[in-house]
Write a protein that holds these residues in place. Structure first.
Motif, short mmCIF file in Angstrom:
data_model
loop_
_atom_site.label_atom_id
_atom_site.label_comp_id
_atom_site.label_asym_id
_atom_site.label_seq_id
_atom_site.Cartn_x
_atom_site.Cartn_y
_atom_site.Cartn_z
N ILE A 137 0.86 -1.18 0.00
CA ILE A 137 0.00 0.00 0.00
C ILE A 137 0.90 1.23 0.00
N LEU A 138 0.54 2.20 -0.82
CA LEU A 138 1.29 3.45 -0.86
C LEU A 138 0.66 4.42 0.13
N LEU A 139 1.42 4.79 1.14
CA LEU A 139 0.93 5.71 2.17
C LEU A 139 1.32 7.13 1.79
N LYS A 140 0.35 7.86 1.24
CA LYS A 140 0.57 9.26 0.86
C LYS A 140 -0.24 10.13 1.81
N LYS A 141 0.15 11.36 1.94
CA LYS A 141 -0.51 12.29 2.85
C LYS A 141 -1.99 12.40 2.50
N ASN A 142 -2.84 12.35 3.54
CA ASN A 142 -4.31 12.46 3.47
C ASN A 142 -5.00 11.27 2.83
N SER A 143 -4.28 10.18 2.51
CA SER A 143 -4.95 8.98 2.00
C SER A 143 -5.51 8.19 3.19
N GLN A 144 -6.62 7.47 2.95
CA GLN A 144 -7.26 6.69 4.00
C GLN A 144 -7.20 5.22 3.63
N HIS A 145 -6.99 4.37 4.64
CA HIS A 145 -6.84 2.94 4.41
C HIS A 145 -7.51 2.17 5.54
N PHE A 146 -7.89 0.93 5.24
CA PHE A 146 -8.46 0.01 6.22
C PHE A 146 -7.42 -1.09 6.41
N LEU A 147 -6.67 -1.03 7.52
CA LEU A 147 -5.50 -1.90 7.72
C LEU A 147 -5.61 -2.70 9.01
N PRO A 148 -4.84 -3.80 9.09
CA PRO A 148 -4.78 -4.54 10.35
C PRO A 148 -4.19 -3.65 11.45
N ARG A 149 -4.84 -3.66 12.59
CA ARG A 149 -4.42 -2.80 13.70
C ARG A 149 -2.96 -3.04 14.08
N TRP A 150 -2.58 -4.29 14.20
CA TRP A 150 -1.25 -4.60 14.70
C TRP A 150 -0.15 -4.18 13.73
N LYS A 151 -0.46 -4.05 12.43
CA LYS A 151 0.54 -3.62 11.46
C LYS A 151 0.78 -2.11 11.49
N CYS A 152 -0.26 -1.35 11.89
CA CYS A 152 -0.12 0.11 11.79
C CYS A 152 -0.06 0.81 13.15
N GLU A 153 -0.13 0.06 14.24
CA GLU A 153 -0.13 0.71 15.56
C GLU A 153 1.16 1.49 15.82
N GLN A 154 2.29 0.94 15.40
CA GLN A 154 3.55 1.64 15.62
C GLN A 154 3.62 2.91 14.77
N LEU A 155 3.09 2.87 13.56
CA LEU A 155 3.07 4.07 12.72
C LEU A 155 2.14 5.13 13.30
N ILE A 156 1.10 4.71 13.98
CA ILE A 156 0.22 5.65 14.66
C ILE A 156 0.97 6.34 15.78
N ARG A 157 1.74 5.56 16.56
CA ARG A 157 2.52 6.14 17.66
C ARG A 157 3.61 7.07 17.15
N GLN A 158 4.13 6.81 15.96
CA GLN A 158 5.18 7.65 15.40
C GLN A 158 4.62 8.90 14.73
N GLY A 159 3.30 8.98 14.57
CA GLY A 159 2.70 10.17 13.98
C GLY A 159 2.59 10.12 12.47
N VAL A 160 2.82 8.95 11.88
CA VAL A 160 2.68 8.80 10.43
C VAL A 160 1.21 8.59 10.07
N LEU A 161 0.51 7.80 10.86
CA LEU A 161 -0.90 7.51 10.63
C LEU A 161 -1.74 8.05 11.77
N GLU A 162 -3.02 8.27 11.47
CA GLU A 162 -3.98 8.72 12.48
C GLU A 162 -5.16 7.78 12.43
N HIS A 163 -5.57 7.27 13.59
CA HIS A 163 -6.72 6.38 13.66
C HIS A 163 -7.99 7.22 13.49
N ILE A 164 -8.81 6.85 12.52
CA ILE A 164 -10.06 7.57 12.28
C ILE A 164 -11.15 6.89 13.09
N LEU A 165 -11.72 7.61 14.01
CA LEU A 165 -12.78 7.06 14.85
C LEU A 165 -14.11 7.42 14.20
N SER A 166 -14.99 6.41 13.99
CA SER A 166 -16.27 6.71 13.36
C SER A 166 -17.34 6.99 14.37
#
Length: 166
Positions: A137-166
């Motif tokens: 998956i290409l992670l570009k600014k402002n793109s949205q993705h539906f990913l496995p939590r465990w794969k992206c949790e570290q990127l969330i902590r690093q500030g690369v990704l933001e969890h979208i709460l519905s």
């Protein structure tokens, strides 16, 4: 540093007064004891401060992962950075030793997940990101993705990704 300088000055004054007290001035003994108590208090304060810093540095490993942001590294002393690297290696060795062949990443789920997949928004241009099934998956600014939590949790902590709460 101020506490260490004060401790050095108290120690030097005590050394001078001890040599005078040995030559017969008994009235200095109470002053020497008082300074010694001050030295012990300052020592406890410095040790408590250093222990608190180590606890905070240890928490940074769990929060940011094995690579700290430059802004945080800038504020660390060389000895603290060395301690962080030794702690990081020790934790990695332990995680490899448990959980079978691949080991177990204890830093993944700091909170129990409500679902295995989450919707995320990319806050920065990150580049290609590979999931376990081989999908890239290409992670570009402002793109949205539906990913496995465990794969992206570290990127969330690093500030690369933001969890979208519905």
């Amino acid at each position: 540093r101020e506490a260490l300088e004060e401790m050095r000055a108290l120690y030097e004054r005590n050394q001078a007064d001890v040599s005078e007290a040995k030559s017969g001035r008994a009235d200095l003994i109470f002053l020497i004891r008082f300074r010694h108590c001050c030295l012990l208090r300052n020592q406890r304060c410095v040790l408590a401060y250093l222990y608190d810093r180590l606890l905070r540095i240890r928490a940074l490993r769990w929060e940011y992962g094995s690579v700290l942001p430059n802004t945080i590294q800038f504020h660390m002393a060389a000895e603290e950075a060395e301690w962080f690297n030794r702690y990081k290696k020790s934790l990695a060795t332990y995680m490899r030793s448990v959980g079978g062949e691949e080991g177990l990443d204890l830093t993944q789920d700091l909170k129990p997940p409500k679902s295995l997949y989450i919707e995320v928004r990319c806050l920065k241009d990150y580049g290609e990101f590979e999931i376990d099934d081989g999908t890239t998956i290409l992670l570009k600014k402002n793109s949205q993705h539906f990913l496995p939590r465990w794969k992206c949790e570290q990127l969330i902590r690093q500030g690369v990704l933001e969890h979208i709460l519905s």
